[in-house]
Design a protein around this motif. Structure first.
Motif, short mmCIF file in Angstrom:
data_model
loop_
_atom_site.label_atom_id
_atom_site.label_comp_id
_atom_site.label_asym_id
_atom_site.label_seq_id
_atom_site.Cartn_x
_atom_site.Cartn_y
_atom_site.Cartn_z
N LEU A 15 1.08 -0.82 0.17
CA LEU A 15 -0.71 -0.28 0.38
C LEU A 15 0.54 1.11 -0.40
CD1 LEU A 15 -2.67 -1.13 2.19
CD2 LEU A 15 -2.70 -0.90 -0.06
N ALA A 16 2.42 1.24 0.64
CA ALA A 16 2.66 2.66 0.42
C ALA A 16 3.59 2.45 -1.02
CB ALA A 16 4.28 1.97 1.58
N THR A 17 4.04 1.24 -1.18
CA THR A 17 4.37 1.76 -2.49
C THR A 17 3.44 2.15 -3.55
OG1 THR A 17 5.77 -0.50 -1.94
CG2 THR A 17 5.47 0.32 -4.46
N LEU A 18 1.90 1.59 -4.17
CA LEU A 18 0.61 2.27 -4.63
C LEU A 18 0.81 3.47 -4.14
CD1 LEU A 18 -1.51 -0.76 -4.06
CD2 LEU A 18 0.09 0.10 -5.89
N ARG A 19 0.96 4.16 -2.64
CA ARG A 19 0.97 5.80 -2.76
C ARG A 19 1.96 6.24 -3.15
NH1 ARG A 19 -3.21 7.67 1.07
NH2 ARG A 19 -3.42 6.24 2.06
N GLY A 23 -0.04 8.67 -5.42
CA GLY A 23 -0.08 9.29 -4.51
C GLY A 23 -1.85 9.87 -4.36
N ASP A 24 -2.06 11.17 -2.88
CA ASP A 24 -3.12 10.89 -1.19
C ASP A 24 -4.42 10.27 -2.87
OD1 ASP A 24 -1.43 10.44 0.56
OD2 ASP A 24 -1.34 12.16 0.65
N ARG A 25 -4.36 11.26 -3.41
CA ARG A 25 -5.48 11.45 -4.15
C ARG A 25 -5.85 10.24 -4.53
NH1 ARG A 25 -6.29 15.70 -8.86
NH2 ARG A 25 -8.72 14.18 -9.24
N GLY A 26 -5.02 9.52 -5.40
CA GLY A 26 -4.99 7.96 -6.28
C GLY A 26 -5.26 6.92 -5.21
N LEU A 27 -5.17 6.92 -4.22
CA LEU A 27 -5.30 5.54 -3.43
C LEU A 27 -6.71 5.86 -2.56
CD1 LEU A 27 -4.29 2.56 -3.22
CD2 LEU A 27 -2.62 3.67 -0.86
N LEU A 28 -7.15 5.30 -2.61
CA LEU A 28 -8.16 5.77 -1.64
C LEU A 28 -8.19 4.09 -0.31
CD1 LEU A 28 -11.72 5.95 -3.28
CD2 LEU A 28 -10.19 7.80 -2.50
N THR A 29 -8.83 4.38 0.60
CA THR A 29 -8.17 3.10 1.92
C THR A 29 -8.99 3.01 3.32
OG1 THR A 29 -6.31 4.65 2.94
CG2 THR A 29 -6.32 2.67 1.26
N ALA A 30 -9.77 4.22 3.33
CA ALA A 30 -10.68 4.41 4.30
C ALA A 30 -12.41 3.47 4.02
CB ALA A 30 -11.23 5.78 4.55
N PRO A 31 -12.32 2.62 4.46
CA PRO A 31 -13.98 1.60 4.30
C PRO A 31 -14.62 2.05 3.71
CG PRO A 31 -12.55 0.68 6.41
CD PRO A 31 -12.22 2.10 6.17
N SER A 32 -15.38 3.99 4.13
CA SER A 32 -16.20 4.46 3.36
C SER A 32 -16.75 4.45 2.31
CB SER A 32 -16.77 5.28 5.05
OG SER A 32 -15.11 6.04 4.80
N VAL A 52 -8.34 0.77 -3.35
CA VAL A 52 -9.23 1.24 -4.08
C VAL A 52 -7.80 2.45 -4.67
CG1 VAL A 52 -11.32 2.20 -6.20
CG2 VAL A 52 -11.04 1.51 -3.66
N ILE A 53 -7.28 1.54 -6.16
CA ILE A 53 -6.05 2.71 -7.31
C ILE A 53 -6.47 3.17 -8.15
CG2 ILE A 53 -3.80 2.31 -7.21
CD1 ILE A 53 -4.34 -0.90 -6.18
N ARG A 54 -6.13 4.93 -8.29
CA ARG A 54 -7.15 5.18 -8.53
C ARG A 54 -5.98 6.25 -10.08
NH1 ARG A 54 -11.52 7.78 -7.77
NH2 ARG A 54 -10.59 9.85 -8.02
N PRO A 55 -5.33 5.25 -10.43
CA PRO A 55 -4.07 6.16 -11.44
C PRO A 55 -4.39 7.16 -12.59
CG PRO A 55 -4.36 3.75 -12.35
CD PRO A 55 -5.58 4.06 -11.24
N ARG A 66 2.69 -3.18 -11.96
CA ARG A 66 4.35 -4.08 -11.36
C ARG A 66 4.54 -4.77 -9.78
NH1 ARG A 66 7.19 -0.83 -14.08
NH2 ARG A 66 6.92 -2.70 -16.60
N ALA A 67 3.83 -3.06 -9.55
CA ALA A 67 3.81 -3.86 -7.87
C ALA A 67 2.92 -4.54 -7.38
CB ALA A 67 3.54 -2.06 -7.39
N CYS A 68 1.82 -4.70 -7.48
CA CYS A 68 1.19 -5.58 -7.27
C CYS A 68 1.36 -7.04 -7.90
CB CYS A 68 -0.62 -5.10 -7.70
SG CYS A 68 -1.20 -3.75 -7.19
N ALA A 69 1.54 -7.14 -9.32
CA ALA A 69 2.74 -9.08 -9.69
C ALA A 69 3.68 -9.14 -8.73
CB ALA A 69 2.79 -8.26 -11.00
N GLU A 70 4.21 -8.53 -8.51
CA GLU A 70 5.58 -8.59 -7.64
C GLU A 70 4.89 -9.35 -5.76
OE1 GLU A 70 8.91 -5.74 -9.92
OE2 GLU A 70 8.10 -5.38 -8.00
N ALA A 71 4.02 -8.37 -5.33
CA ALA A 71 4.01 -8.55 -4.14
C ALA A 71 2.72 -10.28 -4.79
CB ALA A 71 2.51 -7.90 -3.18
N GLY A 72 2.10 -10.38 -5.63
CA GLY A 72 1.33 -11.74 -5.75
C GLY A 72 0.49 -11.08 -5.69
N VAL A 73 -0.24 -9.78 -5.74
CA VAL A 73 -1.82 -9.65 -5.11
C VAL A 73 -2.58 -9.41 -6.10
CG1 VAL A 73 -2.87 -7.78 -4.30
CG2 VAL A 73 -0.56 -8.38 -2.69
N ALA A 74 -3.19 -9.80 -6.65
CA ALA A 74 -4.22 -9.70 -7.54
C ALA A 74 -5.52 -8.46 -7.59
CB ALA A 74 -5.46 -10.91 -8.12
#
Ligand SMILES: Cc1cc2nc3c(=O)[nH]c(=O)nc-3n(C[C@H](O)[C@H](O)[C@H](O)COP(=O)(O)OP(=O)(O)OC[C@H]3O[C@@H](n4cnc5c(N)ncnc54)[C@H](O)[C@@H]3O)c2cc1C
Length: 479
Positions: A15-19, A23-32, A52-55, A66-74
């Motif tokens: 998640l830190a790599t994705l952020r 950037g902050d605008r591109g990553l939603l993590t709050a359940p709401s 939710v990642i919003r490139p 690529r980052a998700c693939a390296e971490a094995g995350v779908a």
């Protein structure tokens, strides 16, 4: 056996790599913030996701994948989340991340000579239509969810809609694609060539793949000249056979001017009139069956009004149309289309419904409507049979609304029985169990039966070749 419902959080380091990528605008993590992305439009499936990642660009999307693939995350690609089959919903255990294309919403180029639109995946279909119209061009794809559905989702599902009868499905409108592959590589196939026979047609592999092979980030779409004459009529017809006869007459007269030919049942229209604001029937009385016809042409003085009037007058004389109304202006046209487009929403408001997006050869639509209706009524007395849809391409949404007063959960518990009952008739008529909505999470169980043997093996082999670790929208299409 692992418990598929116990939470499987995504590593904090990812998640830190994705952020750092979006950037902050591109990553939603709050359940709401993420909840709406984890549930489908029909509210049949509720998943969970840590982010939710919003490139905002193809480069960012590629780095994310690529980052998700390296971490094995779908990753679950998501457009407008209007899928009718739960195609864009992440798994319930929270192990998958949603990749929303919504911020990639630029029109990159419109060429009025080539008649092409180069556009990013997150543009809504409506915005894409408007961009084309602003340059005097037509993007002919039109579906009920066009204000929300996005170009990426439209292509990933090979959407059909109202104008397939004339222009084909989304597949027929795509000349080029840009795709982020499951390992993060970018395939730039954004060519705008009308002819390009250079080996396998890769773009068509991603169209209709429902996000299981890669993330569509941009596309080149075909445009057409904007029609200058448009005529819309709503007809009350005595039977589905009469509706087919009417379609055949218009087709023989001038197939190229038929922009849409839709069927609606009386029961479905009743639900629209009951549940939808501003829905008003412009005919003297309700009917058991309706046909909606739209004719359009870019040719000036083509005389479409006269065509419509003379064909309908003859049809009334021959007893295949009981009553008809022609729209006099744009707002009347919209009001007639409103009756058709609100069928899904009206059925949603009327309680639980089971949807069967099926197709049969056009000539067999009346038989489908009669036989499947009778079979469902025999299965569950009181069930409301509300078929409607694209008669001109043999695609009927053979929907069934719960009997009045029945418990919704009890009705939905019978969904496979109902779908199988319709399916038997469809199979007998050489049809398909999914015409335009796709497979998603709803229909993978039907794949072995309908597409088993070499066909499913080939699909699995393609999936394995492109996405060997099953990191692109797992759990969709394949049982
Ligand atoms: C009221 C209503 C009316 C509808 N009418 C029609 C109709 O007439 N014809 C029709 O065909 N459909 C219709 N649909 C279904 C739906 O709108 C279409 O399937 C639409 O194409 C989905 O687009 P979306 O952007 O919402 O995709 P989503 O629902 O977000 O996703 C659908 C699938 O595509 C994948 N996907 C999304 N974006 C991408 C991307 N960029 N790259 C790769 N994969 C991606 C997802 O993973 C998922 O598998 C209707 C839906 C509603 C709610």
């Amino acid at each position: 056996m692992p418990d598929t419902n116990s939470p499987r959080p995504v590593p904090a380091a990812l998640l830190a790599t994705l952020r750092s990528i979006v950037g902050d605008r591109g990553l939603l993590t709050a359940p709401s913030d993420t909840a709406a992305y984890a549930e489908d439009w029909r509210r049949l499936y509720r998943g969970r996701t840590d982010a939710v990642i919003r490139p905002a660009s193809t480069r960012e999307a590629a780095e994310v994948v690529r980052a998700c693939a390296e971490a094995g995350v779908a990753v679950v690609p998501q457009g407008g989340n209007t899928s009718m089959v739960g195609g864009a919903v992440p798994a319930e255990d929270g192990s998958e991340l949603v990749l929303s294309l919504a911020r990639m919403n630029r029109v990159r180029d419109l060429d009025p000579v080539d008649l092409t639109l180069t556009i990013e995946a997150g543009v809504t279909l409506k915005a894409a239509q408007d961009a084309a119209a602003a340059q005097g061009c037509l993007l002919p794809l039109s579906i009920g969810s066009e204000g929300t559905a996005q170009i990426g989702g439209i292509l990933a599902t090979n959407a059909g809609g109202n104008n397939t009868v004339r222009y084909g499905n989304a597949r027929d409108l795509v000349l080029g694609l840009e795709v982020v592959l499951p390992d993060g590589r970018i395939w730039n196939g954004l060519r705008r060539l009308r002819k390009d026979n250079t080996g396998y047609c890769l773009r068509q592999l991603f169209v209709g793949a429902e996000g299981t092979l890669g993330v569509i980030t941009a596309a080149v779409l075909k445009l057409f000249p904007q029609p200058v004459e448009v005529e819309v009529a709503l007809c009350a017809v005595p039977s589905p056979e009469a509706a087919l006869d009417l379609f055949t007459r218009f087709q023989r007269h001038d197939a190229a001017s038929i922009q849409a030919f839709e069927y609606m049942s009386g029961a479905g229209m009743d639900l629209v009139l009951r549940h939808i604001d501003n829905a008003r029937l412009p005919l003297a009385q309700t009917a058991a069956h309706y046909a909606l016809i739209e004719l359009a042409t870019p040719r000036p003085q083509a005389g479409l009004r006269a065509t419509m009037e003379s064909l309908l007058a003859q049809a009334m004389e021959d007893g295949i149309v009981d009553d008809a109304v022609l729209a006099e202006n744009t707002s009347q046209r919209a009001a007639i289309w409103h009756l058709r487009e609100e069928h899904s929403e009206a059925q949603k408001r009327a309680g639980a419904s089971v949807k069967n997006d099926v197709s049969v050869p056009v000539s067999r639509v009346p038989e489908l409507i009669r036989r499947a209706g009778a079979a469902c009524t025999a299965l569950m007395p009181g069930i409301r049979v509300v078929p409607f849809g694209h008669m001109g391409d043999g695609n009927i949404h053979f929907n069934l609304a719960q009997p009045e007063g029945m418990d919704a959960a009890a009705f939905l518990a019978r969904d496979h029985d109902i779908m199988d009952t319709v399916g038997e008739v469809v199979r007998d008529l050489d049809g398909s169990f999914s015409a335009e909505h796709g497979i998603g999470k709803l229909k993978p169980y039907m794949m072995p039966d309908w597409r088993g043997g070499a066909e499913l093996e080939l699909m699995r082999a393609i999936k394995h070749a492109v996405d060997p670790r099953n990191l692109m929208n797992p759990g969709k299409i394949f049982p």
